[in-house]
Design a protein around this motif. Structure first.
Motif, PDB file in Angstrom:
ATOM      1  N   PRO A 147       0.826  -1.206   0.000  1.00 12.81           N
ATOM      2  CA  PRO A 147       0.000   0.000   0.000  1.00 12.81           C
ATOM      3  C   PRO A 147       0.862   1.259   0.000  1.00 12.81           C
ATOM      4  O   PRO A 147       1.950   1.288   0.588  1.00 12.81           O
ATOM      5  CB  PRO A 147      -0.808  -0.128   1.301  1.00 12.81           C
ATOM      6  CG  PRO A 147      -0.773  -1.579   1.637  1.00 12.81           C
ATOM      7  CD  PRO A 147       0.543  -2.088   1.151  1.00 12.81           C
ATOM      8  N   ASP A 148       0.372   2.277  -0.660  1.00 14.37           N
ATOM      9  CA  ASP A 148       1.088   3.544  -0.748  1.00 14.37           C
ATOM     10  C   ASP A 148       0.880   4.332   0.548  1.00 14.37           C
ATOM     11  O   ASP A 148      -0.242   4.730   0.859  1.00 14.37           O
ATOM     12  CB  ASP A 148       0.562   4.343  -1.945  1.00 14.37           C
ATOM     13  CG  ASP A 148       1.335   5.620  -2.167  1.00 14.37           C
ATOM     14  OD1 ASP A 148       1.181   6.559  -1.356  1.00 14.37           O
ATOM     15  OD2 ASP A 148       2.090   5.702  -3.156  1.00 14.37           O
ATOM     16  N   PRO A 149       1.934   4.564   1.336  1.00 16.07           N
ATOM     17  CA  PRO A 149       1.751   5.222   2.637  1.00 16.07           C
ATOM     18  C   PRO A 149       1.280   6.666   2.508  1.00 16.07           C
ATOM     19  O   PRO A 149       0.554   7.159   3.381  1.00 16.07           O
ATOM     20  CB  PRO A 149       3.136   5.133   3.288  1.00 16.07           C
ATOM     21  CG  PRO A 149       4.088   4.942   2.152  1.00 16.07           C
ATOM     22  CD  PRO A 149       3.343   4.181   1.108  1.00 16.07           C
ATOM     23  N   GLN A 150       1.706   7.378   1.451  1.00 18.57           N
ATOM     24  CA  GLN A 150       1.258   8.755   1.268  1.00 18.57           C
ATOM     25  C   GLN A 150      -0.255   8.799   1.059  1.00 18.57           C
ATOM     26  O   GLN A 150      -0.964   9.590   1.683  1.00 18.57           O
ATOM     27  CB  GLN A 150       1.973   9.378   0.065  1.00 18.57           C
ATOM     28  CG  GLN A 150       3.438   9.686   0.298  1.00 18.57           C
ATOM     29  CD  GLN A 150       3.649  11.135   0.704  1.00 18.57           C
ATOM     30  OE1 GLN A 150       2.740  11.946   0.657  1.00 18.57           O
ATOM     31  NE2 GLN A 150       4.865  11.457   1.105  1.00 18.57           N
ATOM     32  N   TYR A 151      -0.728   7.949   0.179  1.00 18.69           N
ATOM     33  CA  TYR A 151      -2.163   7.918  -0.098  1.00 18.69           C
ATOM     34  C   TYR A 151      -2.933   7.475   1.148  1.00 18.69           C
ATOM     35  O   TYR A 151      -3.959   8.057   1.506  1.00 18.69           O
ATOM     36  CB  TYR A 151      -2.434   6.976  -1.266  1.00 18.69           C
ATOM     37  CG  TYR A 151      -3.879   6.950  -1.729  1.00 18.69           C
ATOM     38  CD1 TYR A 151      -4.317   7.790  -2.736  1.00 18.69           C
ATOM     39  CD2 TYR A 151      -4.802   6.074  -1.156  1.00 18.69           C
ATOM     40  CE1 TYR A 151      -5.637   7.766  -3.169  1.00 18.69           C
ATOM     41  CE2 TYR A 151      -6.123   6.043  -1.571  1.00 18.69           C
ATOM     42  CZ  TYR A 151      -6.529   6.894  -2.580  1.00 18.69           C
ATOM     43  OH  TYR A 151      -7.849   6.871  -3.000  1.00 18.69           O
ATOM     44  N   ALA A 152      -2.425   6.436   1.806  1.00 13.37           N
ATOM     45  CA  ALA A 152      -3.108   5.913   2.988  1.00 13.37           C
ATOM     46  C   ALA A 152      -3.227   6.967   4.078  1.00 13.37           C
ATOM     47  O   ALA A 152      -4.271   7.087   4.735  1.00 13.37           O
ATOM     48  CB  ALA A 152      -2.364   4.691   3.521  1.00 13.37           C
ATOM     49  N   GLY A 153      -2.169   7.769   4.268  1.00 10.17           N
ATOM     50  CA  GLY A 153      -2.205   8.796   5.300  1.00 10.17           C
ATOM     51  C   GLY A 153      -3.227   9.879   5.024  1.00 10.17           C
ATOM     52  O   GLY A 153      -3.794  10.461   5.953  1.00 10.17           O
ATOM     53  N   ARG A 154      -3.483  10.152   3.745  1.00 16.47           N
ATOM     54  CA  ARG A 154      -4.461  11.174   3.379  1.00 16.47           C
ATOM     55  C   ARG A 154      -5.879  10.603   3.324  1.00 16.47           C
ATOM     56  O   ARG A 154      -6.851  11.308   3.579  1.00 16.47           O
ATOM     57  CB  ARG A 154      -4.085  11.794   2.025  1.00 16.47           C
ATOM     58  CG  ARG A 154      -2.831  12.645   2.097  1.00 16.47           C
ATOM     59  CD  ARG A 154      -2.394  13.177   0.747  1.00 16.47           C
ATOM     60  NE  ARG A 154      -1.506  14.312   0.941  1.00 16.47           N
ATOM     61  CZ  ARG A 154      -1.897  15.583   0.999  1.00 16.47           C
ATOM     62  NH1 ARG A 154      -3.177  15.866   0.850  1.00 16.47           N
ATOM     63  NH2 ARG A 154      -1.041  16.551   1.209  1.00 16.47           N
ATOM     64  N   ARG A 155      -5.985   9.353   2.985  1.00 16.24           N
ATOM     65  CA  ARG A 155      -7.312   8.719   2.852  1.00 16.24           C
ATOM     66  C   ARG A 155      -7.883   8.303   4.194  1.00 16.24           C
ATOM     67  O   ARG A 155      -9.104   8.254   4.384  1.00 16.24           O
ATOM     68  CB  ARG A 155      -7.160   7.484   1.947  1.00 16.24           C
ATOM     69  CG  ARG A 155      -8.463   6.721   1.702  1.00 16.24           C
ATOM     70  CD  ARG A 155      -9.404   7.502   0.827  1.00 16.24           C
ATOM     71  NE  ARG A 155     -10.540   6.689   0.411  1.00 16.24           N
ATOM     72  CZ  ARG A 155     -11.695   6.622   1.072  1.00 16.24           C
ATOM     73  NH1 ARG A 155     -11.869   7.324   2.188  1.00 16.24           N
ATOM     74  NH2 ARG A 155     -12.683   5.876   0.617  1.00 16.24           N
ATOM     75  N   ASP A 156      -7.011   7.992   5.141  1.00 17.01           N
ATOM     76  CA  ASP A 156      -7.440   7.423   6.416  1.00 17.01           C
ATOM     77  C   ASP A 156      -8.415   8.351   7.138  1.00 17.01           C
ATOM     78  O   ASP A 156      -8.119   9.510   7.412  1.00 17.01           O
ATOM     79  CB  ASP A 156      -6.223   7.158   7.313  1.00 17.01           C
ATOM     80  CG  ASP A 156      -6.606   6.436   8.585  1.00 17.01           C
ATOM     81  OD1 ASP A 156      -7.446   5.523   8.511  1.00 17.01           O
ATOM     82  OD2 ASP A 156      -6.068   6.793   9.648  1.00 17.01           O
ATOM     83  N   GLY A 157      -9.584   7.824   7.447  1.00 19.80           N
ATOM     84  CA  GLY A 157     -10.564   8.548   8.242  1.00 19.80           C
ATOM     85  C   GLY A 157     -11.323   9.627   7.513  1.00 19.80           C
ATOM     86  O   GLY A 157     -12.100  10.368   8.154  1.00 19.80           O
ATOM     87  N   ALA A 158     -11.139   9.779   6.209  1.00 23.89           N
ATOM     88  CA  ALA A 158     -11.828  10.847   5.482  1.00 23.89           C
ATOM     89  C   ALA A 158     -13.341  10.709   5.637  1.00 23.89           C
ATOM     90  O   ALA A 158     -13.900   9.614   5.504  1.00 23.89           O
ATOM     91  CB  ALA A 158     -11.443  10.817   4.010  1.00 23.89           C
TER      92      ALA A 158
END
Length: 383
Positions: A147-158
């Motif tokens: 998984p892409d950590p940059q994307y995951a950090g921005r997507r998490d909890g949206a």
């Protein structure tokens, strides 16, 4: 055999189990109560605003920032704003921005990694086609073994407040891609904007999709939705589905495109295509990127730490297919064919669904007015 055309809305970090509680209604004046309840939970509100002659996505503070009374007129290579004769807050189709710019930003530093945003995003006014596009990008960036950590950090909890589309644009075809106009999953709250004369006036029908969405709605002055409200909301979606500006041919797109690599239509479209990459920049699902490393020497600071940056790229650029001393796709014909065939056919081989949600942005923002539904229909007519 028909391919699966409906993008499976299975986002990576789901906001929670989808619920099916009874819908409620509230007046347009209570929309700020909804936004305030979301903000109090620590979210950064992002929604549609009037900016640079278009309806774009940006930070908002209240309902007053929304494009009240504005709509858009779209056709191949054409986008214009015009006034509505009512105060609709979401009475437009889609603009040049997609939510991709927040989850997969145009430029980002990979090393040393950028920290995730201080506040999770709350997206206000997400259409069905865009929800499906987010689900597709979730699959691309989060669905594999790495998984892409940059994307995951921005997507998490949206937090997602969806809006059922009431006015598709002249280039929209989400209904024929099975991606709209009504949202079905992947949201915390779904709104349908109702505009009627009389005492009911301007109001919203709201449906909670998750437990946290229901919790937010409890802080808004709502009433149970009556049969008239539910029927009016259903009519909004039915009208939108019947008012699409474009239709994608109902064919096995993968079979059609993969057996027509040498079709003369590719030469025709290449004569018009500018290889400007506008279509891929505005597309909510395209995910090509390039990576560049810099060092202290290249930055002019010998003591500077090396960095790695990522930026959006496009399969329309000549160097995108550079391999072993030269590009593989040297002609506009081959690059357009690669883009369209991947988007509508071989994307499904990789991710299980087409890579198109029928938002029509690629048609509207193409300076040459190239229409992918028209190109597919032209190839199909000779096959």
């Amino acid at each position: 055999m028909q391919p699966q055309r409906t993008p499976s809305a299975e986002p990576g970090p789901q906001p929670g189990p989808q619920l099916e509680p009874e819908p409620v209604v509230f007046g347009a004046g209570a929309l700020d109560q909804l936004l305030d309840a979301i903000r109090r939970r620590g979210f950064r509100l992002v929604g549609p605003v009037l900016k640079d002659g278009a309806i774009c996505y940006d930070d908002i503070g209240s309902a007053a920032d929304l494009p009240a009374g504005w709509t858009d007129e779209q056709a191949p290579g054409t986008y214009r704003l015009r006034r509505r004769d009512d105060g609709a807050l979401f009475g437009y189709a889609v603009g040049p921005h997609s939510w991709k710019k927040y989850l997969f930003p145009p430029a980002a530093r990979l090393l040393p990694p950028e920290p995730p945003p201080d506040e999770p995003f709350a997206f206000i006014g997400v259409r069905a086609c865009e929800l499906n596009a987010i689900a597709i990008q979730d699959r691309v960036f989060l669905g594999g073994r790495h998984p892409d950590p940059q994307y995951a950090g921005r997507r998490d909890g949206a937090f997602i407040v969806a809006v059922n589309c009431g006015q598709p644009g002249g280039t929209c075809f989400c209904a024929s891609m099975g991606a709209g106009p009504r949202v079905t999953s992947g949201f915390d709250i779904a709104l349908t904007e109702l505009l009627t004369a009389g005492d009911a006036g301007h109001r919203f029908l709201a449906e909670a999709g998750t437990a946290r969405g229901a919790e937010v709605l409890r802080e808004v002055e709502v009433l149970p939705a009556g049969e008239a409200d539910i029927g009016a909301a259903r009519a909004v979606s039915e009208h939108a589905a019947a008012s699409m500006g474009r239709v994608m041919p109902e064919l096995d797109l993968r079979d059609l495109l993969t057996r027509n690599y040498d079709h003369p239509r590719w030469d025709d479209v290449a004569a018009r295509c500018l290889s400007c990459a506008n279509c891929t920049m505005v597309c909510p699902t395209c995910f090509c990127f390039s990576v560049e490393d810099t060092s202290g020497l290249s930055s002019g600071d010998p003591a500077g730490a090396p960095e790695r940056h990522r930026s959006w790229d496009s399969c329309f650029t000549l160097d995108h297919s550079y391999l072993h001393g030269g590009p593989v796709r040297v002609s506009a014909r081959s690059r357009y064919r690669q883009w369209l065939t991947h988007k509508l056919a071989t994307w499904a081989d990789q991710f299980g669904t087409p890579g198109c949600v029928g938002c029509g942005r690629c048609i509207t923002w193409c300076p040459a007015g190239i229409d992918i539904t028209e190109e597919v229909a032209a190839i199909a007519a000779d096959s």
